[in-house]
Design a protein around this motif. Structure first.
Motif, PDB file in Angstrom:
ATOM      1  N   TYR A   1      31.938 -64.615  14.020  1.00 18.29           N
ATOM      2  CA  TYR A   1      31.673 -63.535  14.974  1.00 18.29           C
ATOM      3  C   TYR A   1      32.957 -62.855  15.431  1.00 18.29           C
ATOM      4  O   TYR A   1      32.925 -61.717  15.900  1.00 18.29           O
ATOM      5  N   ASP A   2      34.080 -63.556  15.323  1.00 21.57           N
ATOM      6  CA  ASP A   2      35.380 -62.984  15.679  1.00 21.57           C
ATOM      7  C   ASP A   2      36.120 -62.459  14.454  1.00 21.57           C
ATOM      8  O   ASP A   2      37.316 -62.153  14.525  1.00 21.57           O
ATOM      9  N   GLY A   3      35.425 -62.388  13.318  1.00 28.09           N
ATOM     10  CA  GLY A   3      36.023 -61.838  12.103  1.00 28.09           C
ATOM     11  C   GLY A   3      36.801 -62.823  11.255  1.00 28.09           C
ATOM     12  O   GLY A   3      37.450 -62.422  10.287  1.00 28.09           O
ATOM     13  N   HIS A   4      36.750 -64.117  11.586  1.00 26.35           N
ATOM     14  CA  HIS A   4      37.452 -65.110  10.773  1.00 26.35           C
ATOM     15  C   HIS A   4      36.744 -65.278   9.430  1.00 26.35           C
ATOM     16  O   HIS A   4      35.521 -65.249   9.360  1.00 26.35           O
TER      17      HIS A   4
ATOM     18  N   VAL B   1      37.662 -79.444  14.799  1.00 25.80           N
ATOM     19  CA  VAL B   1      37.546 -78.074  14.291  1.00 25.80           C
ATOM     20  C   VAL B   1      36.080 -77.681  14.401  1.00 25.80           C
ATOM     21  O   VAL B   1      35.192 -78.409  13.970  1.00 25.80           O
ATOM     22  N   ILE B   2      35.849 -76.524  15.010  1.00 27.37           N
ATOM     23  CA  ILE B   2      34.504 -76.009  15.203  1.00 27.37           C
ATOM     24  C   ILE B   2      34.364 -74.735  14.376  1.00 27.37           C
ATOM     25  O   ILE B   2      35.146 -73.797  14.546  1.00 27.37           O
ATOM     26  N   LEU B   3      33.382 -74.735  13.481  1.00 28.50           N
ATOM     27  CA  LEU B   3      33.105 -73.573  12.636  1.00 28.50           C
ATOM     28  C   LEU B   3      31.820 -72.932  13.127  1.00 28.50           C
ATOM     29  O   LEU B   3      30.759 -73.549  13.099  1.00 28.50           O
ATOM     30  N   GLU B   4      31.909 -71.683  13.553  1.00 26.24           N
ATOM     31  CA  GLU B   4      30.771 -70.996  14.162  1.00 26.24           C
ATOM     32  C   GLU B   4      30.411 -69.750  13.350  1.00 26.24           C
ATOM     33  O   GLU B   4      31.279 -69.009  12.914  1.00 26.24           O
ATOM     34  N   GLY B   5      29.096 -69.540  13.189  1.00 27.84           N
ATOM     35  CA  GLY B   5      28.630 -68.335  12.515  1.00 27.84           C
ATOM     36  C   GLY B   5      28.439 -68.507  11.021  1.00 27.84           C
ATOM     37  O   GLY B   5      28.639 -67.571  10.247  1.00 27.84           O
ATOM     38  N   VAL B   6      28.026 -69.692  10.635  1.00 27.42           N
ATOM     39  CA  VAL B   6      27.841 -69.999   9.214  1.00 27.42           C
ATOM     40  C   VAL B   6      26.956 -68.962   8.527  1.00 27.42           C
ATOM     41  O   VAL B   6      27.223 -68.558   7.396  1.00 27.42           O
ATOM     42  N   GLU B   7      25.903 -68.502   9.224  1.00 31.72           N
ATOM     43  CA  GLU B   7      24.984 -67.540   8.604  1.00 31.72           C
ATOM     44  C   GLU B   7      25.685 -66.232   8.244  1.00 31.72           C
ATOM     45  O   GLU B   7      25.310 -65.584   7.260  1.00 31.72           O
ATOM     46  N   ILE B   8      26.713 -65.857   8.990  1.00 34.89           N
ATOM     47  CA  ILE B   8      27.477 -64.638   8.687  1.00 34.89           C
ATOM     48  C   ILE B   8      28.293 -64.847   7.416  1.00 34.89           C
ATOM     49  O   ILE B   8      28.332 -63.976   6.536  1.00 34.89           O
TER      50      ILE B   8
END
Length: 144
Positions: free
Chosen positions: A32-35, A49-56
């Motif tokens: 969501y932050d463009g990473h 380590v937290i990975l967020e937005g897998v669906e993106i």
């Protein structure tokens, strides 16, 4: 690996921040932050380590690759992430995905492929994760 899934805006981020608040050394990577999708986590020197937005990240893959190649890339990510996590006892990986599988099946081929690939990817990560929580309305239910 801890896999967190739930609906959009259902409190996943707040629940994780609260659950992992005792860890000082965290690194949050968000689609969501463009990473970009981090395949190799070796550069992260944090214990969590937290990975967020897998669906993106999965949607980005489906734009370029067919479903089979997407699944292959995803399997490679999971393998790399497990290797990173298991290399040191204090390491913990948290993966967050928004559930996009409910509701009406999309009419557009590319959106159906994204939904299918995401469903398969979530099944794959759930099978490899040591813990899986579903978050709805800020409340968790541990299903694994």
């Amino acid at each position: 690996m801890h896999f967190i899934i739930g609906g959009a805006f259902n409190g996943k981020r707040a629940w994780i921040k609260n659950t992992y608040s005792r860890y000082e050394n965290k690194h949050w990577v968000s689609a969501y932050d463009g990473h970009s999708l981090p395949i190799n986590l070796i550069d992260f020197d944090q214990s969590v380590v937290i990975l967020e937005g897998v669906e993106i990240w999965l949607k980005e893959l489906t734009v370029t690759f067919d479903a089979e190649k997407c699944r292959e890339i995803w399997a490679n990510c999971i393998e790399e992430w497990n290797t990173w996590e298991n290399a040191a006892e204090q390491r913990k990986l948290v993966v967050i995905g928004t559930d996009i599988s409910k509701g009406i099946v999309p009419m557009e081929v590319e959106n159906r492929q994204w939904r299918d690939v995401t469903g398969w990817a979530y099944q794959d990560i759930a099978s490899k994760a040591e813990k899986v929580d579903v978050i709805w309305y800020g409340l968790n239910q541990t299903i694994k």
